[in-house]
Design an enzyme around this catalytic site. Sequence first.
Site, mmCIF file in Angstrom:
data_model
loop_
_atom_site.group_PDB
_atom_site.id
_atom_site.type_symbol
_atom_site.label_atom_id
_atom_site.label_comp_id
_atom_site.label_asym_id
_atom_site.label_seq_id
_atom_site.Cartn_x
_atom_site.Cartn_y
_atom_site.Cartn_z
ATOM 1 N N GLY A 1 39.553 49.227 33.118
ATOM 2 C CA GLY A 1 38.963 48.574 32.328
ATOM 3 C C GLY A 1 40.070 47.542 31.678
ATOM 4 C CB CYS A 2 40.443 46.334 28.223
ATOM 5 S SG CYS A 2 38.832 45.997 27.697
ATOM 6 C CB ALA A 3 44.443 49.487 30.317
ATOM 7 N N GLY A 4 43.466 47.128 32.699
ATOM 8 C CA GLY A 4 43.926 47.160 34.340
ATOM 9 C C GLY A 4 44.515 45.943 34.906
#
Length: 358
Positions: A145-148
């Site tokens: 998700g956003c950490a990718g």
Amino acid sequence: MRKDPVSTREPRLLSLAVAEAPHPVSQAEVAEHVGALFEGADFDVGESLAVFANAGIRRRTLALPLDAYFAGLGPELRNRHFLGVAGRMLSDAAERAVPPALRSRVTHIVTVCSSGIATPSLECGVIEDLGLAPDARRIPVFGLGCAGGVAGLAIARDLARSAPEALVLVLCVELTSLTLLTEDKSLRNFVACALFGDGAAAALVAGGDVEGRALGTLGPGRTRLFPETRALMGWDVRDRGWRVVFSPRIPGVVRRNARELVAELADGRAIRHFVLHPGGQKILDAYREALLLSEEDLAPAAMTLADYGNMSAVTVLFVLDRILRAPGFRPGPGLLTAFGPGFTAELLRVELGRGAGG
């Protein structure tokens, strides 16, 4: 016992290119369509429209024209659009990130995406479109998700450090708009409509033995998985598609943990460039409070949020691109930081300096 060669030089970021989605739309236009869609929901839609005005977003770019989302998209049509648009956006970004002379030398391709499914994975099309090395090691990464975006660069850095001759292409694309479920009239889905947008990016990371001018060097990274937080963020897969999950507890987790994580990785360095994933205005507020940041520190993330919304994994790479292209850019230490499903934090220390020697 023979050890694998490790260069004494840190891996370097040779290039970075970002790609907007093809259909720009203002926040006001989205609010108007969403207000009509949620008419009859079990909350006060008129009052809740304030979330659009308070999100810190003025425009976004989307994979499809705005009207198409409200005409009803089933899983098959969503994925067909995803494959076509994501593939074109990645090839566009990669074409600008990888000079023709280096395309046959790419050794690894890390592809980050959590908003659609592609088998074979998306980099296959990029390899064919650009004539990249057909024997490049392919590493698709899903579910962060956003950490990718931060994780993708960290993976590339580790690969380039373990193989000094490596040339690693990082591809990142998120078409979060295609996950909209028009039949989901929950407040959570309403808020998601106020935040998410689409984008893509490509970055080229070189091992220590690869010559060339660079945008900066990539230092060590950190991953932190927080216990008993899996329910905070992710996908809830339904018959009609993927329902977004994000908890109102998320800003609190960021606020409680960001300072310690940043201090550990900064290791006494004074950070000049805070390359933050702007998940939303409340996330930016949490960073401000936890890290005691100024408006100047937050400006690249806040301006990226205003121009593009939350593009999940891709957003932090847009922030990095904005910092590197700023007219008043000053070289110095930086720190990429993002939080995503798990619930997890991803951080990467960098030394930014346009034209860094090779």
